[in-house]
Write an enzyme that holds these catalytic residues in place. Structure first.
Site, PDB file in Angstrom:
ATOM      1  CG  ASP A  64      -2.036   1.026   1.111  1.00  0.00           C
ATOM      2  OD1 ASP A  64      -2.553   1.234  -0.002  1.00  0.00           O
ATOM      3  OD2 ASP A  64      -2.406   1.637   2.144  1.00  0.00           O
ATOM      4  CB  SER A  97      -6.474   3.147  -0.316  1.00  0.00           C
ATOM      5  OG  SER A  97      -5.115   3.551  -0.331  1.00  0.00           O
ATOM      6  CD  GLN A 121      -4.373   1.561  -3.208  1.00  0.00           C
ATOM      7  OE1 GLN A 121      -3.931   2.701  -3.269  1.00  0.00           O
ATOM      8  NE2 GLN A 121      -4.044   0.711  -2.234  1.00  0.00           N
TER       9      GLN A 121
END
Length: 297
Positions: A211, A235, A285
């Site tokens: 991430d 996110s 993502q």
């Protein structure tokens, strides 16, 4: 700035402990949170912990091969409860659904798939030729070097050593990056001290680290930086596929790109390689990217 061996070992031990969950009965688990200086809990922490929660309900003969997650609400820097639903136990595949809660608020959900170890055809895309990690400046050292230029919100946690080190292959000005193609980004990363041999710990920590820097790929063409406050990021979802075995206490190369940004959202992808060129994981993502100057009053 590289911590001394004792400090490095302590930082990595703390990170491993963060991935350890306390059973609460009925496939429910409690985990602690760390504050790395972000307003909300770091999304990578929740990714790693949710993967550990799912794994605690699956036999060791079925390693995880994929996870698909949604970030629903910002998490607080406080304990998180993970509840696991045993969706399916098949002959080769096992499916688990995980929900993360804080004070009855559902902040995150994730589905993960586990598979028996099987043989079949194999291929992979090649690792790009880039400079190795030796000689590259760590992101921590880049932030420390900014001194008084470092924005106030970043002046405490952002300059503290951490159990994971990141080194950008294309280092740029953290406050005024020069626009460049959305495919021109790669990061070397690793735990700064040896990890336990448990493969699940390595997968959980890779999920944690995946991430980091991923959403930044969508900002490259626009010369934007998280540190200036220009962008309000978040996110939205995160997918990850595990292809081959690896160790996270060895250097891994995270190659990033962003094929599209529109509607205040950016789509980013990542490929993760070992130093000898094996593709061990892939990520994707989508994140919210709102430019503060353009926000409606």
């Amino acid at each position: 700035m590289t911590p001394d061996p004792a400090t490095a070992a302590r930082l990595v031990d703390e990170l491993v402990a963060l991935m350890q969950l306390e059973p609460q009965g009925g496939d429910r688990f409690l985990a602690q949170s760390e504050d790395i200086g972000t307003p909300a809990v770091f999304g990578g922490q929740v990714l790693g912990q949710s993967l550990m929660a799912a794994n605690l309900t699956v036999g060791a003969d079925r390693p995880v091969h994929s996870m698909h997650a949604y970030f629903l609400l910002p998490g607080e820097h406080a304990p998180i409860e993970y509840s696991v639903d045993r969706v399916r136990d098949g002959r080769s595949f096992t499916t688990r659904h995980v929900v993360a809660r804080q004070q009855e608020r559902i902040i995150f959900e994730m589905s993960a798939s586990f598979q028996t170890v099987d043989e079949g055809v194999e291929h992979q895309i090649d690792m790009p030729e880039v400079a190795g990690p030796e000689g590259l400046v760590s992101e921590l050292d880049q932030r420390i070097a900014l001194g008084d230029r470092l924005p106030e919100p970043w002046r405490s946690k952002a300059i503290e050593p951490h159990g994971i080190e990141y080194r950008r292959v294309q280092p740029d000005d953290l406050l005024a990056p020069v626009p460049r193609p959305a495919s021109d980004s790669a990061i070397w990363m690793r735990a700064i001290a040896p990890l336990p041999d448990d493969p699940m710990v390595h997968r959980a920590l890779l999920a944690y680290a995946s991430d980091h820097g991923l959403l930044r790929a969508a900002m490259l063409p626009h010369g934007l930086s998280f540190m200036t406050g220009q962008v309000r990021p978040a996110s939205l979802d995160h997918a990850m596929w595990f292809h081959r075995d690896f160790r996270f206490d060895d250097w891994l190369l995270y190659v990033l790109d962003s094929p599209s940004a529109s509607g205040a959202r950016g789509l980013c992808r990542g490929s993760i390689y070992t130093r000898d060129g094996r593709l061990v994981a892939s990520t994707a993502q989508e994140g919210m990217l709102r430019i503060r100057a353009l926000r409606k009053k």
